[in-house]
Design an enzyme around this catalytic site. Structure first.
Site, PDB file in Angstrom:
ATOM      1  N   ASP A 384     -47.878 -20.237 -15.622  1.00 25.69           N
ATOM      2  CA  ASP A 384     -47.459 -21.270 -14.672  1.00 25.69           C
ATOM      3  C   ASP A 384     -45.960 -21.493 -14.865  1.00 25.69           C
ATOM      4  OD1 ASP A 384     -47.594 -23.368 -12.823  1.00 25.69           O
ATOM      5  OD2 ASP A 384     -48.259 -24.837 -14.324  1.00 25.69           O
ATOM      6  N   GLU A 387     -41.169 -19.808 -12.126  1.00 26.38           N
ATOM      7  CA  GLU A 387     -40.180 -19.516 -11.052  1.00 26.38           C
ATOM      8  C   GLU A 387     -38.803 -19.245 -11.631  1.00 26.38           C
ATOM      9  OE1 GLU A 387     -42.369 -22.070 -11.068  1.00 26.38           O
ATOM     10  OE2 GLU A 387     -43.747 -20.977  -9.772  1.00 26.38           O
ATOM     11  N   ASP A 461     -49.438 -25.411  -6.058  1.00 26.36           N
ATOM     12  CA  ASP A 461     -49.977 -26.750  -5.849  1.00 26.36           C
ATOM     13  C   ASP A 461     -50.182 -27.084  -4.382  1.00 26.36           C
ATOM     14  OD1 ASP A 461     -49.797 -26.861  -8.538  1.00 26.36           O
ATOM     15  OD2 ASP A 461     -47.979 -28.085  -8.568  1.00 26.36           O
TER      16      ASP A 461
HETATM   17  O1  MIG Z   1     -45.775 -29.474 -13.186  1.00 30.85           O
HETATM   18  O2  MIG Z   1     -49.971 -27.432 -15.906  1.00 30.85           O
HETATM   19  O3  MIG Z   1     -49.371 -25.380 -10.366  1.00 30.85           O
HETATM   20  O4  MIG Z   1     -51.922 -25.680 -11.412  1.00 30.85           O
HETATM   21  O5  MIG Z   1     -52.322 -27.735 -13.272  1.00 30.85           O
HETATM   22  C1  MIG Z   1     -47.126 -29.158 -12.973  1.00 30.85           C
HETATM   23  C2  MIG Z   1     -50.112 -28.490 -14.999  1.00 30.85           C
HETATM   24  C3  MIG Z   1     -47.511 -28.034 -13.862  1.00 30.85           C
HETATM   25  C4  MIG Z   1     -48.488 -26.828 -12.038  1.00 30.85           C
HETATM   26  C5  MIG Z   1     -49.566 -25.865 -11.664  1.00 30.85           C
HETATM   27  C6  MIG Z   1     -50.899 -26.552 -11.777  1.00 30.85           C
HETATM   28  C7  MIG Z   1     -51.084 -27.050 -13.184  1.00 30.85           C
HETATM   29  C8  MIG Z   1     -49.952 -27.996 -13.573  1.00 30.85           C
HETATM   30  N1  MIG Z   1     -48.669 -27.307 -13.392  1.00 30.85           N
END
Ligand code: MIG
Length: 775
Positions: A384, A387, A461
């Protein structure tokens, strides 16, 4: 911006036509008869190694150079590029001698390069990776800049994935263009000027690939030959996944797992989001919440669950934290130009960011997974925030941070869009090294062209909105048309509160997505399949069970996709490119070629319109037949999502299992939809490991002609067991008799109209079944 001017001189050697113009060099090289690489390199600038294009030796291509007075022409049997001499302009002609879109011109400036091409009104534009909106992007401006952006609305198009590849289509005739830049790339697709496509990359050079098609499938096959194809995933990864931000402590994880089993909702994996870690330090555990992760993972495995953990790129700045210390010592973190660490805030607070553009850093990072996978038994990794997302106004690292191997450093802005891909590469390669006998399973949020080689991708998200249910299908179809087949979205929606009706509709669709995971944000209502009461729970159970019954079909489609590069989840235009009705059709889709999935996107709807393309289509639920092309109104009460099967299809199905490798009698069902002739080559293997690469797979040929079905013996080094072989024959009339190899066999007529024959002997022997049909 300076347009490429007139041709000064040129040479043609070793298959490459090099053209010199004032201040820049342009090279043209055919990698294949229908694939041309076009590179514009202004003087004094450096090219970076591509992260998307696979290193590979292409076969020599027969090219002919015609040196005309007005233009040079470089031709293969499949394509011709004409280079005007003054000014240098490019025109591409297909095999049929007709122009592919229109004339292209190139230009460059300080830190920017541009491609501009005539966009005739008939050309439609598809692909572009993850973009909100519908299939055809004509009239839109878009930016490729990997961004943590949860508003997947028409005015926010720079999302997590940045894939600067598109397909132009004119009737059934397709071409493609890939602009291999990991910097910010902006597209104006006939928006500012209705007759112009303009692509602007904030980069030092332009490295583009033009695909001549002429079929859209040719373009995708070549594009994925260039950038790679999805590896066959482990079978369990195709199951249903249960996630939430966040399940903790351990007791809660065990409770969710136990509920899934108790309620007989099939599931293969439970996922741990960021709160399992110690202060969000990657590769650690919060020992209060998870005192014994190894035991928990083992106990879950006993019940058939795999455990997947999230891993973010940000490494907490903490002098006592080994990962941070090693990263600093090994020079693995991104620094500013002055050599200071580039530190910014993410979940762990002040954090450093690995520079995955360096091979040594990728290796280090990959090896960091050792304890998780080898000791604790973690089965999959979820990347996650890659980017990379940063909690600042810019939402990412500064352009002045420098990245790259020693001696080849560039600003972060040049390689920004590669961050997710390179992190996924590091993880994927690490998992391969650590567990050479297992197929890696990795999910990533960010990616660039070629991400399909390393990871499944989810769309980040989304929200628990009907609008986001509607946007799911076109976004995922666009990903598939950009070479990425293993895709999904958070079932039920991530942010915001879901409700029962929305959840029911989402899980119906989700059961047919390549990647099938329920996920919800912190602070939102419970979203487990039972959270909305017994009626919705029953719907969720039935559709997830149906997914498990369809796993032989889905797995076969994944196998084909790994071989061909074509998506599993397809827009109709891929199969019916000459049918103008399919040109922007995205509220229904095909799985493979045969299964037409028609989700319901509106609250209160009890019916929807369905477009059936040419051919005959059989209602999956009732066996009713319809002849396309036609629009029909399909009944869709809450418990039903309309599904149709193409006549001629043979759908391989299995029994319901609670998880993919649950021991159960081996049963193969062939749902045969007579009405047109058809063929299935059913691929099967162990569902894990790499024996399949050494012949450890089976292919069972099945052929349907008229009302006769020939089933061949499985071929190959893997022996599937079949305790039962069930043939369910959907005939265009009433089945009055059935024979196996010329001798009568008994059959029963099921509620959905199928004539059902059950074989328990000789289930892997070649045989022929024939049906006598009346009326
Ligand atoms: O700033 O890890 O897209 O699936 O549950 C949010 C917490 C960070 C974004 C991800 C989401 C995940 C969440 N993350």
């Amino acid at each position: 911006m300076l347009p490429v001017g007139s041709l000064l001189d040129y040479d043609f050697a070793a298959g490459t036509l090099t053209l010199r113009t004032a201040g820049a060099q342009l090279s043209l090289r055919f990698l294949a008869p229908d694939l041309l690489r076009i590179t514009l390199l202004p003087e004094g600038r450096q090219m970076r190694p591509s992260v998307a294009v696979l290193p590979r030796q292409w076969d020599d291509v027969q090219v002919r150079l015609d040196e005309g007075e007005e233009a040079l022409r470089l031709a293969t049997p499949a394509m011709t590029v004409e280079v005007g001499r003054d000014p240098v302009r490019l025109r591409f002609y297909g095999r049929d001698g007709r122009l592919l879109a229109g004339e292209a011109s190139l230009s460059w400036g300080e830190g920017a390069v541009a491609w501009e091409q005539v966009a005739p009104p008939e050309v439609r534009y598809y692909g572009f990776g993850q973009k909100p909106g519908f299939l055809d992007r004509r009239g839109r401006a878009m930016t490729h800049w990997a961004t943590d952006e949860s508003l997947h609305t028409p005015d926010h198009d720079a999302l997590y994935q940045a894939i600067p590849f598109h397909i132009g289509m004119e009737g059934g005739r397709a071409h493609g263009l890939f602009v291999d830049s990991t910097a910010r790339v902006r597209y104006d697709v006939a928006k500012e000027r209705a007759d112009r496509l303009r692509i602007l990359a904030d980069d030092d050079y332009l490295d583009a690939y033009l695909f001549a098609g002429p079929a859209i499938k040719d373009v995708l096959a070549r594009y994925t030959e260039l950038t790679g194809r999805m590896e066959l995933p482990p079978l369990w990864a195709l199951g249903y996944h249960q996630c939430r931000y966040t399940y903790f402590p351990e007791a809660r994880v065990r409770e969710v797992a136990a509920e899934l089993r108790r309620r007989e909702i099939p599931c293969d994996a439970v996922w741990l989001d960021i709160d399992y870690m110690d202060g969000y330090r990657v590769f650690t555990w919060d020992r209060e919440r998870f005192p014994d992760p190894k035991q928990m993972v083992a106990d879950l495995r006993e019940q058939g669950f795999r455990t997947v953990t999230i891993v973010d790129p940000g490494v907490k700045v903490d002098a006592r934290y080994p990962v941070f210390r090693e990263g600093v010592a090994g020079n693995h973190f991104i620094c500013h130009a002055d050599g200071e660490l580039c530190i910014d805030n993410v979940w762990p607070g002040r954090s450093a960011f690995p520079d995955f553009t360096r091979a040594a850093t990728r290796r280090w990072w990959g090896d960091l997974h050792r304890e998780f996978v080898n000791d604790l038994g973690i089965a999959g990794i979820w990347n996650d925030m890659n980017e990379p997302a940063v909690f600042n106004e810019r939402k990412t690292l500064p352009p002045t941070a420098v990245q790259g191997e020693d001696g080849a450093r560039v600003g972060h802005d040049r390689v920004h869009n590669a961050y997710g891909l390179l992190m996924a590469q590091a993880t994927h390669e690490g998992l391969r090294r650590l567990q050479p006998d297992r197929r890696p399973f990795l999910l990533t949020r960010s990616g660039y062209a070629g991400i399909q080689r390393y990871a499944a991708v989810w769309m980040g998200d989304n929200h628990s909105w009907w609008e986001h249910l509607l946007t799911t299908v076109p976004i995922l179809l666009g990903m598939g048309l950009s070479g990425v087949p293993f895709v999904g979205t958070d079932i039920g929606g991530f942010q915001g509160d879901c409700d029962g009706e929305l959840f029911a509709r989402w899980v119906q669709l989700g059961a047919f997505l390549p990647f099938c995971r329920n996920h919800a944000a912190m602070g939102t209502v419970d979203q487990e399949p039972w959270a909305f009461g017994p009626e919705v729970e029953e719907i969720a159970r039935r559709y997830i069970q149906l997914r498990y019954r369809l796993l032989p079909f889905l797995y076969n489609e994944f196998y084909k996709s790994s071989q061909t590069g074509l998506p599993v989840m397809r827009p109709l235009l891929l199969e019916y490119p000459d049918d103008p009705e399919t040109a922007n059709l995205s509220d229904q889709f095909l799985l493979g070629e045969d299964l037409l999935v028609c989700p319901v996107y509106q609250p209160g709807a009890t019916a929807r319109m369905v477009y059936l393309p040419a051919g005959e289509w059989v209602d999956f639920w009732t066996g009713a037949r319809h002849r396309g092309p036609a629009r029909i109104v399909a009944e869709a009460p809450l418990e039903r999502m309309p599904l149709y099967v193409r006549a001629g299809a043979i759908l391989p199905m299995g029994p319901v299992r609670q998880w993919t490798d649950q021991p159960a009698p081996a049963e193969l069902t062939l749902q045969v939809y007579a009405g047109a002739d058809g063929a299935l080559d059913l691929y099967e293997d162990e569902g894990e490991g790499y024996a399949y690469r050494d012949g450890g797979y089976a292919i069972t040929p099945v052929r349907l002609s008229g009302t006769r079905l020939r089933i061949g013996a499985p071929e190959g080094g893997y022996r599937p067991t079949r305790d039962r072989l069930v043939v369910r024959f959907f005939a265009p009339g009433r089945v009055v008799a059935a024979e196996r190899d010329g001798r009568p066999v008994t059959f029963r007529t099921a509620a959905d109209g199928a004539a059902e024959v059950v074989l328990t002997e000789g289930t892997t022997d070649a045989c022929e079944l024939s049906f006598r049909v009346e009326g």
